[in-house]
Design an enzyme around this catalytic site. Structure first.
Site, PDB file in Angstrom:
ATOM      1  N   ASP A   6     -54.986 -36.290 -55.966  1.00  0.00           N
ATOM      2  CA  ASP A   6     -54.223 -35.318 -55.175  1.00  0.00           C
ATOM      3  C   ASP A   6     -54.821 -35.367 -53.773  1.00  0.00           C
ATOM      4  OD1 ASP A   6     -53.190 -33.080 -53.921  1.00  0.00           O
ATOM      5  OD2 ASP A   6     -53.971 -31.636 -55.369  1.00  0.00           O
ATOM      6  N   CYS A   7     -54.119 -36.042 -52.878  1.00  0.00           N
ATOM      7  CA  CYS A   7     -54.642 -36.237 -51.519  1.00  0.00           C
ATOM      8  C   CYS A   7     -54.117 -35.118 -50.630  1.00  0.00           C
ATOM      9  CB  CYS A   7     -54.216 -37.587 -50.972  1.00  0.00           C
ATOM     10  SG  CYS A   7     -54.648 -38.946 -52.068  1.00  0.00           S
ATOM     11  N   ASN A   9     -54.767 -32.244 -47.294  1.00  0.00           N
ATOM     12  CA  ASN A   9     -55.085 -32.462 -45.888  1.00  0.00           C
ATOM     13  C   ASN A   9     -56.581 -32.527 -45.624  1.00  0.00           C
ATOM     14  OD1 ASN A   9     -52.663 -32.689 -44.167  1.00  0.00           O
ATOM     15  ND2 ASN A   9     -52.102 -30.866 -45.328  1.00  0.00           N
ATOM     16  N   SER A  10     -57.365 -31.798 -46.413  1.00  0.00           N
ATOM     17  CA  SER A  10     -58.813 -31.789 -46.165  1.00  0.00           C
ATOM     18  C   SER A  10     -59.587 -32.671 -47.136  1.00  0.00           C
ATOM     19  CB  SER A  10     -59.365 -30.368 -46.268  1.00  0.00           C
ATOM     20  OG  SER A  10     -58.620 -29.494 -45.481  1.00  0.00           O
ATOM     21  N   ILE A  12     -59.693 -35.177 -50.980  1.00  0.00           N
ATOM     22  CA  ILE A  12     -59.009 -35.906 -52.053  1.00  0.00           C
ATOM     23  C   ILE A  12     -59.604 -35.406 -53.362  1.00  0.00           C
ATOM     24  CG2 ILE A  12     -58.568 -38.153 -53.120  1.00  0.00           C
ATOM     25  CD1 ILE A  12     -58.968 -39.429 -50.348  1.00  0.00           C
ATOM     26  N   LYS A  13     -58.745 -34.846 -54.219  1.00  0.00           N
ATOM     27  CA  LYS A  13     -59.206 -34.421 -55.538  1.00  0.00           C
ATOM     28  C   LYS A  13     -58.864 -35.526 -56.530  1.00  0.00           C
ATOM     29  CE  LYS A  13     -57.561 -31.268 -53.395  1.00  0.00           C
ATOM     30  NZ  LYS A  13     -56.579 -30.329 -52.869  1.00  0.00           N
ATOM     31  N   ASP A 103     -47.067 -31.781 -52.646  1.00  0.00           N
ATOM     32  CA  ASP A 103     -47.979 -30.964 -53.467  1.00  0.00           C
ATOM     33  C   ASP A 103     -47.273 -29.695 -53.940  1.00  0.00           C
ATOM     34  OD1 ASP A 103     -47.930 -30.001 -50.837  1.00  0.00           O
ATOM     35  OD2 ASP A 103     -50.069 -29.587 -50.742  1.00  0.00           O
ATOM     36  N   THR A 182     -70.646  -9.411 -38.084  1.00  0.00           N
ATOM     37  CA  THR A 182     -69.548 -10.332 -37.777  1.00  0.00           C
ATOM     38  C   THR A 182     -69.073 -11.026 -39.057  1.00  0.00           C
ATOM     39  OG1 THR A 182     -70.523 -10.705 -35.613  1.00  0.00           O
ATOM     40  CG2 THR A 182     -68.878 -12.296 -36.335  1.00  0.00           C
TER      41      THR A 182
HETATM   42  N1  LIG Z   1     -67.616 -30.613 -49.792  1.00  0.00           N
HETATM   43  C1  LIG Z   1     -67.080 -30.278 -50.955  1.00  0.00           C
HETATM   44  N2  LIG Z   1     -67.518 -30.862 -52.089  1.00  0.00           N
HETATM   45  C2  LIG Z   1     -66.971 -30.543 -53.250  1.00  0.00           C
HETATM   46  N3  LIG Z   1     -65.973 -29.676 -53.401  1.00  0.00           N
HETATM   47  C3  LIG Z   1     -65.498 -29.076 -52.336  1.00  0.00           C
HETATM   48  C4  LIG Z   1     -66.021 -29.350 -51.057  1.00  0.00           C
HETATM   49  N4  LIG Z   1     -65.341 -28.608 -50.185  1.00  0.00           N
HETATM   50  C5  LIG Z   1     -64.432 -27.919 -50.886  1.00  0.00           C
HETATM   51  N5  LIG Z   1     -64.505 -28.195 -52.163  1.00  0.00           N
HETATM   52  C6  LIG Z   1     -63.667 -27.705 -53.225  1.00  0.00           C
HETATM   53  O1  LIG Z   1     -62.565 -28.593 -53.250  1.00  0.00           O
HETATM   54  C7  LIG Z   1     -61.386 -27.933 -53.553  1.00  0.00           C
HETATM   55  C8  LIG Z   1     -60.391 -28.183 -52.439  1.00  0.00           C
HETATM   56  O2  LIG Z   1     -59.231 -27.573 -52.822  1.00  0.00           O
HETATM   57  P1  LIG Z   1     -58.155 -27.131 -51.803  1.00  0.00           P
HETATM   58  O3  LIG Z   1     -57.002 -26.682 -52.609  1.00  0.00           O
HETATM   59  O4  LIG Z   1     -58.782 -26.198 -50.840  1.00  0.00           O
HETATM   60  O5  LIG Z   1     -57.818 -28.540 -51.152  1.00  0.00           O
HETATM   61  P2  LIG Z   1     -57.521 -28.955 -49.685  1.00  0.00           P
HETATM   62  O6  LIG Z   1     -57.416 -30.430 -49.701  1.00  0.00           O
HETATM   63  O7  LIG Z   1     -58.441 -28.316 -48.716  1.00  0.00           O
HETATM   64  O8  LIG Z   1     -56.168 -28.263 -49.451  1.00  0.00           O
HETATM   65  P3  LIG Z   1     -54.794 -28.924 -49.234  1.00  0.00           P
HETATM   66  O9  LIG Z   1     -54.468 -29.576 -50.535  1.00  0.00           O
HETATM   67  O10 LIG Z   1     -53.935 -27.742 -48.940  1.00  0.00           O
HETATM   68  O11 LIG Z   1     -54.936 -29.865 -48.100  1.00  0.00           O
HETATM   69  C9  LIG Z   1     -61.767 -26.487 -53.689  1.00  0.00           C
HETATM   70  O12 LIG Z   1     -61.899 -26.192 -55.069  1.00  0.00           O
HETATM   71  C10 LIG Z   1     -63.080 -26.366 -52.971  1.00  0.00           C
HETATM   72  O13 LIG Z   1     -63.888 -25.323 -53.508  1.00  0.00           O
HETATM   73  C1  LIG Z   2     -47.936 -27.205 -46.365  1.00  0.00           C
HETATM   74  C2  LIG Z   2     -48.837 -28.317 -46.829  1.00  0.00           C
HETATM   75  C3  LIG Z   2     -49.713 -28.784 -45.688  1.00  0.00           C
HETATM   76  C4  LIG Z   2     -49.735 -27.734 -47.939  1.00  0.00           C
HETATM   77  O1  LIG Z   2     -50.609 -28.691 -48.409  1.00  0.00           O
HETATM   78  C5  LIG Z   2     -48.006 -29.499 -47.414  1.00  0.00           C
HETATM   79  O2  LIG Z   2     -47.254 -29.070 -48.495  1.00  0.00           O
HETATM   80  C6  LIG Z   2     -47.102 -30.131 -46.376  1.00  0.00           C
HETATM   81  O3  LIG Z   2     -47.521 -30.890 -45.566  1.00  0.00           O
HETATM   82  N1  LIG Z   2     -45.779 -29.773 -46.426  1.00  0.00           N
HETATM   83  C7  LIG Z   2     -44.750 -30.270 -45.540  1.00  0.00           C
HETATM   84  C8  LIG Z   2     -44.003 -29.155 -44.887  1.00  0.00           C
HETATM   85  C9  LIG Z   2     -43.212 -28.292 -45.851  1.00  0.00           C
HETATM   86  O4  LIG Z   2     -43.517 -28.220 -47.042  1.00  0.00           O
HETATM   87  O5  LIG Z   2     -42.232 -27.686 -45.379  1.00  0.00           O
HETATM   88  K   LIG Z   3     -53.015 -28.370 -51.954  1.00  0.00           K
END
Ligand SMILES: Nc1ncnc2c1ncn2[C@@H]1O[C@H](COP(=O)(O)OP(=O)(O)OP(=O)(O)O)[C@@H](O)[C@H]1O
Ligand SMILES: CC(C)(CO)[C@@H](O)C(=O)NCCC(=O)O
Ligand SMILES: [K+]
Length: 252
Positions: A6-7, A9-10, A12-13, A103, A182
């Site tokens: 699951d790739c 934005n931040s 890769i799971k 996703d 803060t």
């Molecule tokens: N450096 C890290 N090492 C291991 N796990 C992490 C790290 N940073 C975050 N995580 C965990 O990885 C998971 C990221 O899930 P999240 O749904 O936030 O994915 P994302 O890629 O940030 O989001 P998105 O899919 O919306 O881009 C969370 O469970 C978080 O706790």
């Molecule tokens: C909203 C995010 C960034 C969540 O991961 C993703 O689903 C995405 O890039 N969506 C495209 C825009 C939309 O869903 O309307």
């Molecule tokens: K996600």
């Protein structure tokens, strides 16, 4: 063995499954990029991966490079989930179905496959998304807003004096009373925004889908939101459940 990705934005799971069609994960993790992913897999699974399926919200070119690198490195087939107007009884509700984040789409398809009834899916990651599906599988649309990581970093980036460390942040999250530092003020303020959002989604879901709508929470901050919605089902692998439906492998 099958590699599932699951790739986001931040991050890769990833997880490795024993075979098509189920069992529990053999291994899994979260990595920052494809190099880290390959390093994590190379030690243990070099010879054993036969197939890969992945979902990505990244640019097409980046996704192509990743799937190319993986199939070359581990000599495996790699399937990439694609948008669809309809899947497993769910009808995409976007004006242009290709624009709905994959996703979101897969999490929704995964949730509906578990209930065959109305659901609300809230995914709390980098962004927070919500999607509604009615009992007939019609996607009613959804919402996108910044997630906790983005809310925090926007405050940090656009102010001079909002600064605190991760230990202070951790302690601040113990309560939601007005902050005296803060860290407390920001962490609790953002948590309350999140709580307000989640509660509003729940109200909307009941209006749109009826009182017996099932609420699913997924993504990195799902556990936090679960405190406010005791009836919700926290399903961390909702996207992977949808991914298996979107990309079935032989034998499934
Ligand atoms: N450096 C890290 N090492 C291991 N796990 C992490 C790290 N940073 C975050 N995580 C965990 O990885 C998971 C990221 O899930 P999240 O749904 O936030 O994915 P994302 O890629 O940030 O989001 P998105 O899919 O919306 O881009 C969370 O469970 C978080 O706790
Ligand atoms: C909203 C995010 C960034 C969540 O991961 C993703 O689903 C995405 O890039 N969506 C495209 C825009 C939309 O869903 O309307
Ligand atoms: K996600």
């Amino acid at each position: 063995m099958i590699l599932e990705l699951d790739c986001g934005n931040s991050f890769i799971k990833w997880r490795v499954m024993p075979r098509a069609g189920g069992g529990s994960a053999i291994a899994g993790g979260v990595v920052d990029n494809s190099e880290e992913l390959i390093a994590a897999l190379a030690d243990r699974f070099s010879e054993q991966l036969s197939d890969c399926r992945l979902v990505s919200v990244r640019a097409d070119e980046e996704t192509r490079l990743l799937s190319g690198a993986l199939s070359a490195r581990f000599s495996m087939r790699c399937r990439v989930a694609e948008s669809a107007p309809m899947l497993a009884g769910v009808r995409n509700g976007y004006e242009d179905y290709k624009r709905l984040g994959l996703d979101r789409w897969l999490a929704l398809v995964g949730a509906y496959s578990l209930t065959h009834g109305a659901c609300l899916v809230v995914d709390l990651g980098t962004a927070i998304t919500s999607d509604f599906v009615d009992a007939n599988g019609q996607h009613l649309g959804g919402f996108i807003c910044p997630g906790m990581p983005l809310m925090r970093s926007q405050l940090l980036t656009h102010t001079r004096r909002i600064r605190y460390d991760s230990v202070a942040a951790e302690h601040a999250r113990d309560s939601l009373v007005p902050g005296h530092s803060t860290a407390e003020a920001v962490e609790r303020g953002c948590s309350l925004m999140l709580r307000g959002f989640v509660n509003t989604q729940l109200e909307l879901a009941r209006q749109q889908c009826g009182a017996d709508v099932v609420v699913f929470l997924t993504g990195g901050d799902a556990a936090m939101a679960a405190e406010w919605v005791p009836a919700a089902r926290v399903v961390p692998d909702l996207v992977f459940i949808g991914l298996a439906i979107a990309c079935p492998l032989t034998g499934e």
